[in-house]
Design an enzyme around this catalytic site. Structure first.
Site, short mmCIF file in Angstrom:
data_model
loop_
_atom_site.label_atom_id
_atom_site.label_comp_id
_atom_site.label_asym_id
_atom_site.label_seq_id
_atom_site.Cartn_x
_atom_site.Cartn_y
_atom_site.Cartn_z
N ARG A 65 0.84 -1.21 0.00
CA ARG A 65 0.00 0.00 0.00
C ARG A 65 0.87 1.26 0.00
NH1 ARG A 65 -4.45 0.65 4.64
NH2 ARG A 65 -2.59 1.12 5.86
N LYS A 69 -2.68 7.05 1.27
CA LYS A 69 -2.35 7.30 2.68
C LYS A 69 -1.24 8.34 2.70
CE LYS A 69 -1.95 4.64 6.95
NZ LYS A 69 -2.89 5.46 7.71
N GLU A 71 -15.84 6.78 6.30
CA GLU A 71 -15.04 6.10 7.33
C GLU A 71 -14.91 7.01 8.54
OE1 GLU A 71 -11.02 5.35 5.93
OE2 GLU A 71 -10.89 7.32 5.01
N1 PMP Z 1 -8.82 5.05 7.33
C1 PMP Z 1 -7.88 5.99 7.54
C2 PMP Z 1 -8.14 7.39 7.11
C3 PMP Z 1 -6.67 5.63 8.16
O1 PMP Z 1 -5.73 6.56 8.36
C4 PMP Z 1 -6.47 4.29 8.55
C5 PMP Z 1 -5.18 3.88 9.19
N2 PMP Z 1 -4.98 4.50 10.44
C6 PMP Z 1 -7.50 3.36 8.35
C7 PMP Z 1 -8.65 3.79 7.73
C8 PMP Z 1 -7.34 1.93 8.76
O2 PMP Z 1 -6.45 1.27 7.92
P1 PMP Z 1 -5.52 0.08 8.42
O3 PMP Z 1 -6.43 -0.98 8.93
O4 PMP Z 1 -4.77 -0.34 7.21
O5 PMP Z 1 -4.65 0.63 9.49
#
Ligand code: PMP
Length: 289
Positions: free
Chosen positions: A50, A149, A182
């Site tokens: 990612r 990200k 989210e």
């Molecule tokens: N959404 C956002 C905006 C994030 O920054 C993150 C990670 N902190 C997630 C969702 C969760 O992703 P992951 O399970 O890969 O940590």
């Protein structure tokens, strides 16, 4: 603490970045948050993949190969004798001029910090979180795409400010169409009967790695797992709502906009998935030692 900085393991006090780095000046860069459990790095390959996808999306060439980056994350854990913790992997655009032009930045900076994180107090994993939906919308996909990200989390910070000022710790962001995207740094799931639902990435969600794991675990537990476009109606009428993220892990949401979700406690599906997640972290991962 030892920090990995551009090819060397340096002491924390020596781990310095220029004030001309575009990561600082413009939030121009990408990152990953990764966890280690029981001496193993959880889903490392997925996080590395990612990171390179995020970098590609902003036309940032990471100066080391994904294989070397994987080794570097493990080496940083080892240098800090880390067995359980949280790893922050950052790649900035590097030093440039005071103008925006990223192509004048020729040396991206690679940083790995192997430390710890506690996103929410421990008791909230038993009691569940209170959330609010906020006015700050998730970025439009043709602005800073939420799948990237990036180091530019100001939109998420603005949403977090709204949540804290509303008296809660976390929030749900909607997208420009009014659908659930989210939380400020976590993905969101809804349990409805035997269905486990989460918004598709195109609704404004990061393709969370914990989200992916939870979808697999849910399917393994006989739940009908699917991506679905969700509105606030679906949150308010859900049997259960929970958030997922590397730092947050799995945490129940028991109140949204002051409405009680389910019976007001983290429900059985949330608990079962949390237990399965915890088991999985015991069994898998890239060894550190
Ligand atoms: N959404 C956002 C905006 C994030 O920054 C993150 C990670 N902190 C997630 C969702 C969760 O992703 P992951 O399970 O890969 O940590």
């Amino acid at each position: 603490m030892k920090i990995y900085l551009n090819g060397a393991m340096v002491e924390e006090q020596e781990a310095r970045i220029s004030v001309f780095d575009h990561g600082l000046l413009y939030g121009d860069g990408v990152f990953e948050g990764i966890r280690a459990y029981h001496g193993r790095v959880f889903r490392l390959e997925e996080h590395i993949a990612r990171l390179y996808q995020s970098a590609k999306a902003i036309d940032l060439r990471i100066p080391v190969s994904p294989e070397d980056m994987t080794g570097t994350v493990v080496a940083t854990c080892r240098a800090n004798a880390l067995r359980d913790g949280y790893i922050r992997l950052v790649v900035t655009r590097g030093v440039g001029t005071l103008g925006l032009n990223p192509y004048l930045c020729t040396e991206p900076q690679v940083i790995v910090i192997a430390g710890a994180i506690q996103l929410y107090p421990k008791d909230l994993y038993e009691k569940g979180l209170a959330l609010v939906t906020v006015g700050t919308l998730r970025n439009h996909a043709e602005a800073v795409n939420p799948r990237i990200k990036s180091l530019n989390y100001l939109n998420n910070v603005l949403a977090k400010i709204e949540a804290i000022n509303a008296g809660v710790m976390e929030c749900i962001l909607l997208n420009a169409q009014g659908y659930v995207a989210e939380a400020s740094g976590d993905n969101v799931f809804v349990v409805r009967g035997d269905a486990l639902l989460t918004p598709p990435a195109w609704c404004g969600a990061l393709a969370g790695i914990t989200r992916e794991v939870v979808m697999e675990l849910g399917a393994g537990q006989g739940l009908r797992v699917r991506e679905e476009v969700l509105s606030r109606y679906d949150l308010y009428t859900a049997d259960e709502v929970f958030l997922t993220g590397t730092a947050a892990e799995i945490i129940g949401a028991v109140q949204i906009d002051r409405r009680t979700i389910g019976d007001g406690t983290p429900g059985p599906v949330t608990r079962r998935l949390s237990a399965a997640f915890s088991d999985l972290t015991r069994q898998s991962g890239t060894p550190i030692a």
